[in-house]
Design an enzyme around this catalytic site. Sequence first.
Site, short mmCIF file in Angstrom:
data_model
loop_
_atom_site.label_atom_id
_atom_site.label_comp_id
_atom_site.label_asym_id
_atom_site.label_seq_id
_atom_site.Cartn_x
_atom_site.Cartn_y
_atom_site.Cartn_z
N TYR A 165 0.77 -0.94 -0.09
CA TYR A 165 0.24 0.00 0.34
C TYR A 165 1.13 1.50 0.60
CZ TYR A 165 -3.72 3.67 0.88
OH TYR A 165 -5.05 4.47 1.31
N LYS A 169 1.22 3.90 -2.51
CA LYS A 169 0.95 5.51 -3.05
C LYS A 169 1.71 6.59 -3.23
CE LYS A 169 -3.48 4.87 -2.13
NZ LYS A 169 -4.75 5.49 -3.64
#
Length: 317
Positions: A165, A169
């Site tokens: 993640y 991002k």
Amino acid sequence: MSIDFSGQVAIVTGAGGGMGRAYAMELARRGAAIVVNDYGGGVLGEQDGNAGPADTVVAEIIAAGGSAITNSLAVGSAAHARAIVQTALDSFGRIDILVNNAGTGIAGPFTAHEDEAIERHYATNLIGGHHLMRAVWPLMAAQKYGRILNVSSNGALGVGGNAPYGAAKSGMLGLTLDAAIEGKPLGICVNAVMPTSYSRLIDQIPDPATVAWFRENLKPEQVAAAMAWFLSAASTETGRILLTGGGRLSSLIFAETGEIFDPALHAEQVALRFPEAFDESKLTPVHNQAEAGAQYFRHLPWTAGQNPDFGPGVERG
């Protein structure tokens, strides 16, 4: 000043709930026609999808007097990106705004997940947004106008147990900052946001008190309300990393600390002097690659009449 999106068309991905729904409702409330994209599956991207969540948001927008249409394709592939864009063109004839909001979570120890889960995660959280930007870019360039908001996360700064993640991002930040330079002369403004808000991903946190705090204090509608100006013609801000949530707004920048300079720098010197290089009392903001490269010119002057080219798209001084 009244921010109005009448006559404009927005694509909002992951808009079947949470922050995506909030973006769709905010833009529609201010006059935009909305392509409500949501594949309707699980928060981890592991379930088959359905059009139900997107249909529900479309019905809400229409009931409130707005204009919207459902698209239930999963982001993550170039083919789906082109199809999502085509939905906007077929339904409304143009595209002015893209909100790359769709995302999934995949927390856990570094080696915990199957190969397919990692690849699916990157496809949804990074590759899909990139493909959508590629699909809308020629249209926005032709009309000399476009606004793109990429939803990143402060998870990009490191959390622990959340590497895929955080990496995806972080990728959205690089995508934003590079595209902002290229888009500026075309009238395309590209910004990223690190929202702090209640969402389905927050529901995955095992501590009920933490989830309740997010739900009560950090409503997704507050994020959408704060970001609406950056998606409007009134704003020409671009290349920003915005932080918002609960009524707060700030901007994140990169900065260099103090430095060591010695053309003969070697490991033993670094061992003795690295605190000088890590001195956070001497911060120099760095907004792009050109500014980062310019730090070297103070010590190593460029004598050929122009700054060296540090890569494609870098302005020369």
